[in-house]
Enzyme design. Structure first.
Site, PDB file in Angstrom:
ATOM      1  N   LYS A  11       0.840  -1.200   0.000  1.00 25.92           N
ATOM      2  CA  LYS A  11       0.000   0.000   0.000  1.00 25.92           C
ATOM      3  C   LYS A  11       0.870   1.243   0.000  1.00 25.92           C
ATOM      4  CE  LYS A  11       0.876   1.338   4.435  1.00 25.92           C
ATOM      5  NZ  LYS A  11       1.726   2.459   4.776  1.00 25.92           N
ATOM      6  N   ASP A 145      -2.444  -1.945   9.926  1.00 22.45           N
ATOM      7  CA  ASP A 145      -2.528  -1.941   8.461  1.00 22.45           C
ATOM      8  C   ASP A 145      -2.983  -3.283   7.878  1.00 22.45           C
ATOM      9  OD1 ASP A 145      -1.553   0.620   8.559  1.00 22.45           O
ATOM     10  OD2 ASP A 145       0.466   0.121   7.860  1.00 22.45           O
TER      11      ASP A 145
HETATM   12  O1  C5P Z   1      -0.387  -1.407  14.486  1.00 28.83           O
HETATM   13  P1  C5P Z   1       1.060  -1.664  14.237  1.00 28.83           P
HETATM   14  O2  C5P Z   1       1.641  -2.707  15.129  1.00 28.83           O
HETATM   15  O3  C5P Z   1       1.389  -1.904  12.798  1.00 28.83           O
HETATM   16  O4  C5P Z   1       1.796  -0.310  14.607  1.00 28.83           O
HETATM   17  C1  C5P Z   1       3.196  -0.244  14.726  1.00 28.83           C
HETATM   18  C2  C5P Z   1       3.577   0.973  15.551  1.00 28.83           C
HETATM   19  O5  C5P Z   1       3.253   2.174  14.848  1.00 28.83           O
HETATM   20  C3  C5P Z   1       2.837   1.094  16.876  1.00 28.83           C
HETATM   21  O6  C5P Z   1       3.490   0.383  17.883  1.00 28.83           O
HETATM   22  C4  C5P Z   1       2.877   2.595  17.129  1.00 28.83           C
HETATM   23  O7  C5P Z   1       4.129   2.992  17.638  1.00 28.83           O
HETATM   24  C5  C5P Z   1       2.783   3.180  15.729  1.00 28.83           C
HETATM   25  N1  C5P Z   1       1.385   3.524  15.364  1.00 28.83           N
HETATM   26  C6  C5P Z   1       0.818   4.626  15.968  1.00 28.83           C
HETATM   27  N2  C5P Z   1      -0.482   4.961  15.644  1.00 28.83           N
HETATM   28  C7  C5P Z   1      -1.179   4.247  14.725  1.00 28.83           C
HETATM   29  C8  C5P Z   1      -0.603   3.117  14.104  1.00 28.83           C
HETATM   30  C9  C5P Z   1       0.694   2.781  14.445  1.00 28.83           C
HETATM   31  O8  C5P Z   1       1.436   5.305  16.781  1.00 28.83           O
HETATM   32  N3  C5P Z   1      -2.407   4.619  14.433  1.00 28.83           N
END
Ligand code: C5P
Length: 308
Positions: A11, A145
């Site tokens: 993406k 994601d």
């Molecule tokens: O959800 P995911 O594990 O992919 O997110 C990775 C990191 O990205 C999270 O630990 C956070 O630090 C950051 N993140 C965030 N806000 C979001 C999505 C991700 O701060 N909406």
């Protein structure tokens, strides 16, 4: 079936509006996702060896620059398969093979894509027949994601990015992606975004979707889309990797309709008016310092799909 292969797209974020840091460590977002024709493939196969003492889920990774991809239970595809087995209420076995083309830690959600593909592949391999709504729920627990990688197309994500509404679009958009050496850590880039805002004394705005962007997508107007692209993480990615500014400038100088860092970077995305222009642009950007390789792709494309 003894093996199922699923193809899953990368993406690019057409808009990434980052709100304040929440209590749970995430940020509220408006995240316009767009799936592009750069694919990983995940094959889930019944283990051939019948070795019942081996780990129930094993993973191998093939492709360039895959050294940073964990081949342990930290791998998002393994975590997704485990979560699926949990939901089904019993243990299952599978050997996962991930063939990577999506840049690793590149801001194109490659790890999330592999998790989505593993959900679809194992759901099929194990004959679970779970509906896509259930897979979406499991996906949201794995990462912000992952649900979009199941859905594909173009969609707006709210919350931490996992609550999705598909968007109406017309036509095909043509892209060039400049891949950089080494990845950027997503939590680090979000942290830098918070730090830069604090340093400047700027309060995080409430994220809102860009009406200009929605209109450009509806009308299939690449020029207007190029002008409406935005990414609140870009200043943070540039602060952590200053060479990306040269990559973006080169794309703009060579006539890209729009140029931005993809997600948390370091991949840079350039919009072109046609497939031909995208190929020309790729040739012009590829020798810029800090650019490891260029690829062209188009979007939107469907989400994780069983191949063949
Ligand atoms: O959800 P995911 O594990 O992919 O997110 C990775 C990191 O990205 C999270 O630990 C956070 O630090 C950051 N993140 C965030 N806000 C979001 C999505 C991700 O701060 N909406």
């Amino acid at each position: 079936m003894s093996a199922i292969t699923v193809r899953v797209p990368a993406k690019v974020n057409l808009q990434l509006a980052v709100g304040p840091l929440r209590e749970d460590g995430y940020h509220d977002l408006v995240n316009v996702f767009h799936a592009v024709s750069l694919f990983d493939e995940v094959t889930a196969a019944e283990p051939a060896d019948g070795d019942l003492s081996a780990a129930p889920l094993r993973v191998r990774v093939e492709g360039d620059h895959t050294g940073e991809v964990p081949v342990s239970d930290d791998n998002l595809a393994v975590r997704a398969a485990m979560a699926l087995a949990d939901r089904a209420g019993r243990s299952y076995r599978a050997d996962l093979l991930i063939r990577k083309s999506i840049p690793v830690a590149g801001g194109m959600a490659g790890g999330s894509a592999d998790a989505a593909a593993a959900l679809v592949a194992c759901n099929e391999l194990w004959g679970l027949g779970l509906p896509v709504e259930d897979l979406m729920e499991i996906a949201a627990d794995i990462g912000s994601d992952v649900p979009f990688a199941l859905l594909g197309g173009t969609a707006v994500g709210t919350g931490r990015g996992e609550r999705l509404a598909p968007l109406e679009t017309a036509g095909i958009f043509h892209w060039v992606f400049a891949l950089a050496d080494g990845g950027l850590s997503t939590p680090r880039v979000y942290g830098e975004c918070d730090r830069l805002r604090e340093e400047a004394g700027v309060a995080a705005p409430t994220p809102a979707v860009s009406e200009a962007l929605l209109a450009a997508l509806r009308e299939g107007d690449a020029k207007a889309l190029g002008q409406a692209l935005s990414n609140d993480l870009q200043p943070a990615a540039l602060a952590l990797r200053p060479s990306l500014a040269d990559t973006l400038a080169a794309g703009r100088a060579h006539g890209a309709l729009g140029a931005l860092v993809s997600g948390s970077g370091p991949t840079c995305a350039f919009l072109a008016e046609s497939a031909e222009r995208a190929h020309e642009l790729a040739g012009l950007i590829k020798d810029v310092d800090g650019c490891r390789a260029v690829v062209t792709a188009h979007g939107p494309v469907p989400g994780a799909t069983v191949a063949g």
